[in-house]
Design a protein around this motif. Structure first.
Motif, short mmCIF file in Angstrom:
data_model
loop_
_atom_site.label_atom_id
_atom_site.label_comp_id
_atom_site.label_asym_id
_atom_site.label_seq_id
_atom_site.Cartn_x
_atom_site.Cartn_y
_atom_site.Cartn_z
N CYS A 52 0.87 -1.17 0.00
CA CYS A 52 0.00 0.00 0.00
C CYS A 52 0.91 1.23 0.00
CB CYS A 52 -0.91 -0.03 1.23
SG CYS A 52 -2.37 1.03 1.08
N ARG A 53 0.71 2.12 -0.93
CA ARG A 53 1.65 3.22 -1.18
C ARG A 53 1.08 4.58 -0.83
NH1 ARG A 53 5.76 1.26 -4.34
NH2 ARG A 53 5.45 -0.88 -5.05
N TRP A 54 1.98 5.49 -0.48
CA TRP A 54 1.60 6.87 -0.22
C TRP A 54 2.83 7.74 -0.37
CZ3 TRP A 54 -2.72 9.13 -0.62
CH2 TRP A 54 -2.94 10.40 -0.12
N SER A 55 2.65 8.89 -0.97
CA SER A 55 3.77 9.80 -1.18
C SER A 55 3.92 10.75 0.01
CB SER A 55 3.54 10.63 -2.44
OG SER A 55 4.54 11.62 -2.55
N PRO A 56 5.15 10.90 0.51
CA PRO A 56 5.36 11.88 1.58
C PRO A 56 5.14 13.31 1.10
CG PRO A 56 7.46 11.00 0.81
CD PRO A 56 6.38 10.23 0.10
N ASN A 57 5.07 13.49 -0.23
CA ASN A 57 4.83 14.82 -0.79
C ASN A 57 3.35 15.17 -0.87
OD1 ASN A 57 7.61 15.12 -1.19
ND2 ASN A 57 7.49 14.07 -3.16
N ASN A 58 2.49 14.23 -0.54
CA ASN A 58 1.05 14.53 -0.53
C ASN A 58 0.73 15.43 0.66
OD1 ASN A 58 0.04 13.19 -2.78
ND2 ASN A 58 -0.09 11.24 -1.70
N PRO A 59 -0.09 16.43 0.46
CA PRO A 59 -0.48 17.29 1.58
C PRO A 59 -1.41 16.52 2.53
CG PRO A 59 -1.69 17.90 -0.39
CD PRO A 59 -0.70 16.85 -0.80
N THR A 60 -1.44 16.94 3.78
CA THR A 60 -2.32 16.26 4.74
C THR A 60 -3.79 16.44 4.37
OG1 THR A 60 -2.20 18.20 6.18
CG2 THR A 60 -0.74 16.35 6.70
N ASP A 61 -4.11 17.51 3.67
CA ASP A 61 -5.49 17.72 3.21
C ASP A 61 -5.61 17.33 1.73
OD1 ASP A 61 -4.02 19.82 2.18
OD2 ASP A 61 -5.63 21.29 2.43
N TRP A 62 -5.07 16.15 1.39
CA TRP A 62 -5.04 15.65 0.02
C TRP A 62 -6.41 15.64 -0.63
CZ3 TRP A 62 -8.16 11.59 -0.96
CH2 TRP A 62 -8.60 10.85 0.16
N TYR A 63 -7.46 15.54 0.16
CA TYR A 63 -8.84 15.42 -0.33
C TYR A 63 -9.45 16.77 -0.70
CZ TYR A 63 -9.11 16.48 4.59
OH TYR A 63 -8.90 17.06 5.81
N SER A 64 -8.78 17.85 -0.36
CA SER A 64 -9.29 19.18 -0.64
C SER A 64 -9.20 19.49 -2.14
CB SER A 64 -8.49 20.23 0.13
OG SER A 64 -8.84 21.52 -0.30
N PRO A 65 -10.24 20.10 -2.72
CA PRO A 65 -10.18 20.45 -4.14
C PRO A 65 -9.01 21.37 -4.49
CG PRO A 65 -12.40 20.72 -3.31
CD PRO A 65 -11.52 20.44 -2.13
N SER A 66 -8.53 22.12 -3.51
CA SER A 66 -7.43 23.04 -3.78
C SER A 66 -6.05 22.43 -3.49
CB SER A 66 -7.60 24.32 -2.96
OG SER A 66 -7.57 24.00 -1.58
N ALA A 67 -6.01 21.19 -3.03
CA ALA A 67 -4.73 20.55 -2.70
C ALA A 67 -3.91 20.31 -3.96
CB ALA A 67 -4.98 19.24 -1.97
N GLU A 68 -2.61 20.52 -3.86
CA GLU A 68 -1.70 20.26 -4.97
C GLU A 68 -1.04 18.91 -4.72
OE1 GLU A 68 0.91 23.36 -6.23
OE2 GLU A 68 -0.51 24.91 -5.62
N LEU A 69 -1.43 17.93 -5.54
CA LEU A 69 -0.90 16.58 -5.38
C LEU A 69 0.40 16.41 -6.16
CD1 LEU A 69 -4.24 14.60 -5.73
CD2 LEU A 69 -3.06 15.23 -3.64
N PRO A 70 1.29 15.53 -5.69
CA PRO A 70 2.53 15.28 -6.44
C PRO A 70 2.20 14.46 -7.68
CG PRO A 70 2.35 13.78 -4.59
CD PRO A 70 1.19 14.74 -4.49
N ASN A 71 3.21 14.05 -8.41
CA ASN A 71 2.96 13.25 -9.61
C ASN A 71 2.10 12.06 -9.26
OD1 ASN A 71 4.39 10.68 -9.24
ND2 ASN A 71 6.24 11.93 -9.18
#
Length: 152
Positions: free
Chosen positions: A68-87
């Motif tokens: 199960c994978r997760w990027s440390p570059n993901n913001p804690t509010d990854w679910y927010s429409p304004s969140a900037e996700l990594p690649n």
């Protein structure tokens, strides 16, 4: 006291009862066969259709377990429409959890009500709930690794 049938007559009431019973049995049969609308895999085993199916089971027989994978570059509010996700090359993200064969996974449907996301190659991944506050990690949404748990 003799039972009196209302105005319609006995045959009409019997026919109505048969129709209602048939509808009830048919709808119950459809629900049990459908497994509460569990998603189906395509020819490649991928669960590509958007789904909000809540429970999945690990069927990956690998003794190293399912990653199960997760990027440390993901913001804690990854679910927010304004969140900037990594690649979104999720297959390259670090492994943060491993699940053994038979583990029941709970999908996360935040924010839009769907449990899957696609990576940069268009492959589906299941968002797995691993903690409080919408903490997740991602497993490949493919029948080689997971299957929807049929709810009866």
């Amino acid at each position: 006291m003799k039972l009196q049938w209302p105005r319609w007559g006995r045959k009409m009431w019997t026919a109505l009862l048969v129709v209602l019973l048939t509808m009830t049995v048919t709808s119950q049969l459809a629900l049990s066969q459908n497994g509460s609308a569990a998603p189906r895999a395509n020819g490649d085993g991928d669960f590509i259709a958007r789904t909000s199916h809540p429970f999945w089971t690990v069927v990956d027989p690998d003794p190293e377990c399912l990653s199960c994978r997760w990027s440390p570059n993901n913001p804690t509010d990854w679910y927010s429409p304004s969140a900037e996700l990594p690649n979104s090359n999720i297959g390259q993200w670090p492994v943060v959890r491993k699940f053994s064969y038979g583990t029941v996974l709970t999908a996360n449907t935040t924010p839009a009500g769907f449990a899957t996301m696609s990576d940069s190659r268009g492959l589906p991944w299941l968002k797995v709930r691993v903690g409080n506050n919408d903490e997740i990690c991602m497993v490949r949404a493919n029948s080689t690794y997971i299957l929807p748990l049929h709810l009866e």
